[in-house]
Design an enzyme around this catalytic site. Structure first.
Site, PDB file in Angstrom:
ATOM      1  N   TYR A 135      25.198  30.049  48.741  1.00  0.00           N
ATOM      2  CA  TYR A 135      26.451  30.716  49.122  1.00  0.00           C
ATOM      3  C   TYR A 135      27.617  29.743  49.068  1.00  0.00           C
ATOM      4  O   TYR A 135      28.712  30.066  48.627  1.00  0.00           O
ATOM      5  CB  TYR A 135      26.315  31.295  50.534  1.00  0.00           C
ATOM      6  CG  TYR A 135      27.415  32.269  50.873  1.00  0.00           C
ATOM      7  CD1 TYR A 135      27.249  33.630  50.630  1.00  0.00           C
ATOM      8  CD2 TYR A 135      28.619  31.826  51.417  1.00  0.00           C
ATOM      9  CE1 TYR A 135      28.256  34.528  50.926  1.00  0.00           C
ATOM     10  CE2 TYR A 135      29.632  32.716  51.712  1.00  0.00           C
ATOM     11  CZ  TYR A 135      29.447  34.069  51.469  1.00  0.00           C
ATOM     12  OH  TYR A 135      30.448  34.951  51.758  1.00  0.00           O
ATOM     13  N   PHE A 176      50.821  40.358  29.709  1.00  0.00           N
ATOM     14  CA  PHE A 176      49.658  41.221  29.533  1.00  0.00           C
ATOM     15  C   PHE A 176      49.731  42.317  30.606  1.00  0.00           C
ATOM     16  O   PHE A 176      50.324  42.124  31.651  1.00  0.00           O
ATOM     17  CB  PHE A 176      48.380  40.386  29.691  1.00  0.00           C
ATOM     18  CG  PHE A 176      47.132  41.193  29.530  1.00  0.00           C
ATOM     19  CD1 PHE A 176      46.743  41.644  28.281  1.00  0.00           C
ATOM     20  CD2 PHE A 176      46.356  41.523  30.627  1.00  0.00           C
ATOM     21  CE1 PHE A 176      45.596  42.415  28.132  1.00  0.00           C
ATOM     22  CE2 PHE A 176      45.202  42.295  30.479  1.00  0.00           C
ATOM     23  CZ  PHE A 176      44.822  42.733  29.235  1.00  0.00           C
ATOM     24  N   ASP A 177      49.093  43.474  30.348  1.00  0.00           N
ATOM     25  CA  ASP A 177      49.326  44.615  31.259  1.00  0.00           C
ATOM     26  C   ASP A 177      48.928  44.368  32.715  1.00  0.00           C
ATOM     27  O   ASP A 177      49.674  44.689  33.627  1.00  0.00           O
ATOM     28  CB  ASP A 177      48.726  45.924  30.711  1.00  0.00           C
ATOM     29  CG  ASP A 177      47.266  45.822  30.327  1.00  0.00           C
ATOM     30  OD1 ASP A 177      46.686  44.733  30.456  1.00  0.00           O
ATOM     31  OD2 ASP A 177      46.695  46.844  29.910  1.00  0.00           O
ATOM     32  N   ASP A 199      48.435  31.769  30.962  1.00  0.00           N
ATOM     33  CA  ASP A 199      47.543  32.931  30.916  1.00  0.00           C
ATOM     34  C   ASP A 199      46.746  32.761  29.622  1.00  0.00           C
ATOM     35  O   ASP A 199      47.231  33.056  28.539  1.00  0.00           O
ATOM     36  CB  ASP A 199      48.388  34.219  30.918  1.00  0.00           C
ATOM     37  CG  ASP A 199      47.542  35.468  31.087  1.00  0.00           C
ATOM     38  OD1 ASP A 199      46.335  35.338  31.368  1.00  0.00           O
ATOM     39  OD2 ASP A 199      48.089  36.579  30.931  1.00  0.00           O
ATOM     40  N   ALA A 255      43.473  33.511  28.195  1.00  0.00           N
ATOM     41  CA  ALA A 255      42.223  34.160  27.791  1.00  0.00           C
ATOM     42  C   ALA A 255      41.783  33.716  26.391  1.00  0.00           C
ATOM     43  O   ALA A 255      40.601  33.541  26.130  1.00  0.00           O
ATOM     44  CB  ALA A 255      42.398  35.676  27.821  1.00  0.00           C
ATOM     45  N   LYS A 295      37.087  36.802  27.139  1.00  0.00           N
ATOM     46  CA  LYS A 295      37.582  36.751  25.756  1.00  0.00           C
ATOM     47  C   LYS A 295      36.981  35.515  25.082  1.00  0.00           C
ATOM     48  O   LYS A 295      35.798  35.489  24.837  1.00  0.00           O
ATOM     49  CB  LYS A 295      39.112  36.735  25.740  1.00  0.00           C
ATOM     50  CG  LYS A 295      39.804  37.609  26.798  1.00  0.00           C
ATOM     51  CD  LYS A 295      39.607  39.078  26.585  1.00  0.00           C
ATOM     52  CE  LYS A 295      40.278  39.993  27.621  1.00  0.00           C
ATOM     53  NZ  LYS A 295      41.490  39.649  28.289  1.00  0.00           N
ATOM     54  N   HIS A 335      47.713  54.033  31.282  1.00  0.00           N
ATOM     55  CA  HIS A 335      46.926  54.238  30.063  1.00  0.00           C
ATOM     56  C   HIS A 335      45.433  54.343  30.343  1.00  0.00           C
ATOM     57  O   HIS A 335      44.698  54.933  29.567  1.00  0.00           O
ATOM     58  CB  HIS A 335      47.202  53.116  29.058  1.00  0.00           C
ATOM     59  CG  HIS A 335      47.010  51.742  29.609  1.00  0.00           C
ATOM     60  ND1 HIS A 335      47.842  51.212  30.578  1.00  0.00           N
ATOM     61  CD2 HIS A 335      46.078  50.795  29.354  1.00  0.00           C
ATOM     62  CE1 HIS A 335      47.428  49.985  30.879  1.00  0.00           C
ATOM     63  NE2 HIS A 335      46.368  49.713  30.148  1.00  0.00           N
TER      64      HIS A 335
HETATM   65  C1  LIG Z   1      42.300  40.209  29.414  1.00  0.00           C
HETATM   66  C2  LIG Z   1      43.496  39.505  29.821  1.00  0.00           C
HETATM   67  C3  LIG Z   1      43.885  39.441  31.175  1.00  0.00           C
HETATM   68  C4  LIG Z   1      43.151  40.142  32.285  1.00  0.00           C
HETATM   69  O1  LIG Z   1      41.839  39.764  32.372  1.00  0.00           O
HETATM   70  P1  LIG Z   1      40.651  40.735  32.800  1.00  0.00           P
HETATM   71  O2  LIG Z   1      39.449  39.871  32.620  1.00  0.00           O
HETATM   72  O3  LIG Z   1      40.662  41.913  31.896  1.00  0.00           O
HETATM   73  O4  LIG Z   1      40.879  41.113  34.214  1.00  0.00           O
HETATM   74  C5  LIG Z   1      45.023  38.734  31.476  1.00  0.00           C
HETATM   75  N1  LIG Z   1      45.758  38.149  30.524  1.00  0.00           N
HETATM   76  C6  LIG Z   1      45.425  38.186  29.223  1.00  0.00           C
HETATM   77  C7  LIG Z   1      46.269  37.494  28.216  1.00  0.00           C
HETATM   78  C8  LIG Z   1      44.294  38.878  28.824  1.00  0.00           C
HETATM   79  O5  LIG Z   1      43.974  38.950  27.528  1.00  0.00           O
END
Ligand SMILES: *Cc1c(COP(=O)(O)O)cnc(C)c1O
Length: 482
Positions: free
Chosen positions: A83, A145-146, A236, A238, A279, A472
């Site tokens: 844990y 990103f959304d 950010d 990914a 990703k 969406h």
């Molecule tokens: C996918 C993504 C996110 C969010 O991540 P999740 O794993 O889907 O929660 C944030 N920023 C970017 C650029 C992304 O491609």
């Protein structure tokens, strides 16, 4: 490519053969047209709501949907499920330090798990130290990103994207279309007052602009400006490995630099990073929130505390021990040169094939082909979502699932309720990692040739249900009469 690496077997005219063997398979089935019509109706004409069993080729996302490697699979068995203070966490933490140079890490269940931790705490930090006015908060990105946008909005921030003018113009090619417009960035900071900007987000690659890369020079430029105003920069990241690959291929001075070294340098130009590991890091589930050094240690501690409530104890966050082991390996796997080359070439192959039959796309980026639905369906106005209308048709014709990246995704201004003006109406054909082969790409291209013939008959869409946030995901539609 360097001269000594020239190999006539891999000249530009042919698709790169897969640099892997397929040893485990998942069968897929193509259901009948009648069943597809029924499935789409049940999904409210929203491709996102289709059941996976009704989809033949699933290009909805590359998030958590790709293949994993043997080494990643094997690593899972090493999970220490303690844990607190598990060995698997310590390993992940040291891998993050090794690859990115970041000292402080919290594992999260996915990218948005990291976002829900840093967004409120950076706001709090700026309020305490810089006199931020909570009614006037603005956050800035090359393009949010959304979910990154939504987390800022539910915390009361106004969103400002400052991409370059040509970012969304599919008729213009550029080496780094994901770049910030640095002048616009500075103007936006000045206009709203630096103390009202809790953070700036550099998104690499820039998903919303079409998986377009950001140059090292631009990352550095953003960081330099942010430092001037003492605004923290969030990477950010990914698709950090794809961004590093584009820098190596396109930015003068980096042609002989390894992906690993480019990665390390990119991460110098931020204070913290928020990663969806689903990703480039190739795991089905996982994320990271890491801080470069102790400058923002207070914020890190606040994030750890919030993590206990929202994700889990900070040495496992949102992940089990085995998943942290797998992620530690996936982070390294993501940076393999031949692997990145194959992936980017596969996207190029798809985009070239589409453009050859007259389907205009955004210049190929890292993880998807972005079709200009606005240009393919000029008779459908943005308010009737040409991207989603096209996604519907593609599913009906071929069983291919794709998402809209346009007005539907962008949504309304949460303060005024007015639809935000969207620079392009796109359809994204997202390619999961090492999952589909060249013949699947050919099938997609063929589907488009059929869709294109009937393009003028495709009808726009109107909401039958519009959710209040991230609409969406759960929206439902009816077709608009011609
Ligand atoms: C996918 C993504 C996110 C969010 O991540 P999740 O794993 O889907 O929660 C944030 N920023 C970017 C650029 C992304 O491609």
């Amino acid at each position: 490519m360097k001269a000594e690496l020239y190999d006539p077997m891999l000249s530009d005219s042919i698709h790169l053969p897969e640099p892997f063997r397929i040893r485990v398979i998942e069968p897929i089935t193509r259901i009948s047209k009648t069943d597809r019509v029924r499935a789409l109706e049940q999904a409210g004409l929203n491709t996102l709501l289709l059941d996976s069993k009704d989809v033949y080729i699933d290009c909805l996302t590359d998030s958590g949907t790709g293949a994993v490697t043997q080494s990643m699979q094997a690593a899972m068995l090493l999970g220490d499920e303690a844990y607190s203070g598990s060995k698997s966490f310590r390993k992940l933490e040291s891998v993050v330090t090794n690859i990115f140079g970041y000292a402080l890490t919290i594992p999260t269940h996915q990218g948005r798990g990291a976002e829900q931790l840093y967004v409120p705490n950076l706001i709090k930090y700026r309020e305490t130290h810089h006199g931020l006015d909570k009614s006037k908060m603005v956050v800035i990105s090359n393009f949010f990103f959304d979910t990154t946008q939504a987390h800022a909005q539910i915390n009361g921030c106004t969103i400002k994207n400052t991409p370059s003018d040509q970012a969304f113009d599919t008729s213009v090619d550029g080496l780094f279309k994901g770049n910030f417009d640095l002048e616009r960035l500075r103007d936006t900071i000045e206009t709203h007052g630096p103390h009202n900007i809790p953070y700036i987000v550099s998104t690499i690659t820039c998903n919303s602009i079409g998986g377009q890369p950001v140059s090292m020079a631009n990352l550095k430029g953003v960081y330099t400006i942010a430092k001037e105003y003492e605004i923290p920069v969030v990477l950010d990241c990914a698709r950090f490995a794809e961004n590093a690959y584009f820098i190596q291929q396109r930015e003068p001075g980096y042609e002989n630099v390894s992906i690993e070294a480019i990665t390390k340098e990119m991460f110098e130009y931020a204070d913290l990073m928020s990663m969806s590991a689903k990703k480039d890091a190739m795991v089905p589930m996982g994320g990271l929130l890491s801080f470069k050094n102790r400058q923002y240690e207070d914020v890190f501690k606040d994030c750890q505390n919030l993590c206990v409530v929202l994700e889990g104890f900070p040495t496992y966050g949102g992940l089990e021990g085995g998943a942290m082991e797998r992620l530690a390996v996936g982070l390294y796997e993501s940076m393999r040169q031949e692997w990145l080359e194959y992936r980017v070439k596969q996207i190029e192959y798809l985009v070239e094939g589409l453009e050859k039959i007259g389907v205009v796309c955004q210049q190929p980026g890292g993880h998807a082909a972005f079709v200009d639905a606005g240009r393919l369906l000029p008779h459908i106005p943005p308010t009737q979502f040409p991207g989603m209308a096209l996604a519907n048709e593609l599913y009906l014709i071929a069983g291919i699932r794709t998402p809209e990246i346009g007005s539907l995704l962008l949504g309304r201004d949460p303060k005024t309720g007015v639809q935000l003006p969207c620079p392009a109406e796109l359809l994204r054909i997202t390619i999961p990692r090492a999952t589909y082969t060249q013949s699947h790409m050919d099938y997609i291209i063929k589907a488009f040739s059929i869709v294109k013939e009937n393009a003028s008959q495709i009808r726009g869409l109107a909401f039958s249900y519009e959710p209040p946030v991230l609409r969406h995901f759960n929206a439902r539609f009816t077709q608009v009469d011609m």
